[in-house]
Design a protein around this motif. Structure first.
Motif, short mmCIF file in Angstrom:
data_model
loop_
_atom_site.label_atom_id
_atom_site.label_comp_id
_atom_site.label_asym_id
_atom_site.label_seq_id
_atom_site.Cartn_x
_atom_site.Cartn_y
_atom_site.Cartn_z
N SER A 1 57.25 90.54 6.59
CA SER A 1 55.92 91.01 6.15
C SER A 1 55.28 90.03 5.17
O SER A 1 54.78 90.43 4.11
N ASP B 1 48.57 86.94 8.18
CA ASP B 1 49.63 87.88 7.81
C ASP B 1 50.06 88.62 9.07
O ASP B 1 49.57 88.32 10.17
N ALA B 2 50.95 89.57 8.91
CA ALA B 2 51.51 90.26 10.08
C ALA B 2 50.46 91.01 10.87
O ALA B 2 50.62 91.22 12.08
N SER B 3 49.39 91.42 10.23
CA SER B 3 48.38 92.24 10.91
C SER B 3 47.29 91.44 11.60
O SER B 3 46.64 91.94 12.52
N ASN B 4 47.06 90.18 11.16
CA ASN B 4 45.90 89.46 11.71
C ASN B 4 46.24 88.12 12.37
O ASN B 4 45.35 87.44 12.87
N TYR B 5 47.52 87.70 12.35
CA TYR B 5 47.81 86.33 12.76
C TYR B 5 47.46 86.06 14.23
O TYR B 5 46.97 84.97 14.56
N GLU B 6 47.67 87.02 15.11
CA GLU B 6 47.35 86.80 16.52
C GLU B 6 45.85 86.61 16.71
O GLU B 6 45.41 85.71 17.42
N ARG B 7 45.07 87.47 16.07
CA ARG B 7 43.61 87.39 16.18
C ARG B 7 43.08 86.11 15.56
O ARG B 7 42.23 85.42 16.15
N ASN B 8 43.58 85.75 14.38
CA ASN B 8 43.11 84.54 13.71
C ASN B 8 43.49 83.27 14.47
O ASN B 8 42.69 82.33 14.59
N LEU C 1 56.37 88.28 10.69
CA LEU C 1 56.51 89.70 11.05
C LEU C 1 57.75 90.32 10.41
O LEU C 1 57.70 91.43 9.87
N TYR D 1 56.07 82.50 13.09
CA TYR D 1 55.36 83.77 13.20
C TYR D 1 56.32 84.95 13.28
O TYR D 1 55.98 86.06 12.85
N VAL E 1 52.65 87.35 3.59
CA VAL E 1 51.20 87.20 3.53
C VAL E 1 50.90 85.77 3.11
O VAL E 1 51.26 85.35 2.01
#
Length: 205
Positions: free
Chosen positions: A127, A88-95, A124, A120, A129
């Protein structure tokens, strides 16, 4: 005339024998210790992790990777598909960063293609998910080489509409050095390809 002292040559001979015996024993003991340490270290390096029943890694328990290859491979594929598609918008870079540790350039190329296509950015902008619902992998072995086919079902929540999709992906697996925690299973996905993607249904929340 008798003397109370032993012949000096006999004493020196006895001393030489004792010293030689001690030296030989010390050399044998040292050689055996080095051999034992080398063997133990080699075995520990080859099997330094245990596999839990759910496929997770338990460090410092001795098992062989080959005996647990299928369990590790399935856990590796589950981990990768969750990282790559559960975003999702909050975790996609980390995942996605974590997912890239689990595959080779074929995964990186797919990521770059999706990024160029604006996948991606839309995540963003709207928003969105994207949530993985299930992962089902089948592993095949041919002459010591391993390939897989994975069916992943996921949903995309667009706020007013939830779309459910089924993705079939495929690739191969090779054994590499473990890199805990980035690549705990010591496997790498190669030749990764998204074969088919179909929408299953539309649901209103």
């Amino acid at each position: 005339m008798k003397t109370p002292y032993k012949n000096i040559y006999s004493v020196l001979k006895l001393n030489r024998f004792i010293v030689l015996a001690v030296v030989i024993f010390a050399m044998l003991s040292s050689t055996f210790s080095v051999w034992m340490a080398f063997t133990t270290n080699k075995n520990a390096l080859n099997s330094a992790f245990a596999i839990n029943t759910d496929g997770s890694i338990i460090p410092l328990k001795l098992v062989t990777q080959k005996a647990n290859f299928k369990v590790e491979a399935l856990a590796h594929l589950d981990l990768f598909h969750n990282y790559f598609y559960n975003i999702d918008a909050s975790n996609y870079e980390r995942n996605l960063e974590k997912a890239l540790w689990l595959g080779n350039s074929s995964v990186d190329n797919l990521y770059r293609q999706k990024k160029a296509d604006g996948v991606y950015n839309r995540l963003l902008q709207y928003s969105l998910v994207q949530k993985v619902l299930s992962i089902d992998s089948r592993i095949n072995e041919t002459n010591g080489s391993y390939s897989f086919i994975t069916t992943t079902q996921f949903e995309i929540n667009r706020g007013s509409v939830i779309d459910t999709y089924e993705l079939v992906s495929s690739g191969s697996l090779i054994v590499v050095d473990r890199n805990f925690p980035n690549n705990p299973h010591g496997l790498l996905i190669t030749d990764f390809f998204e074969n088919t993607l179909k929408k299953l249904n539309n649901e209103s929340p």
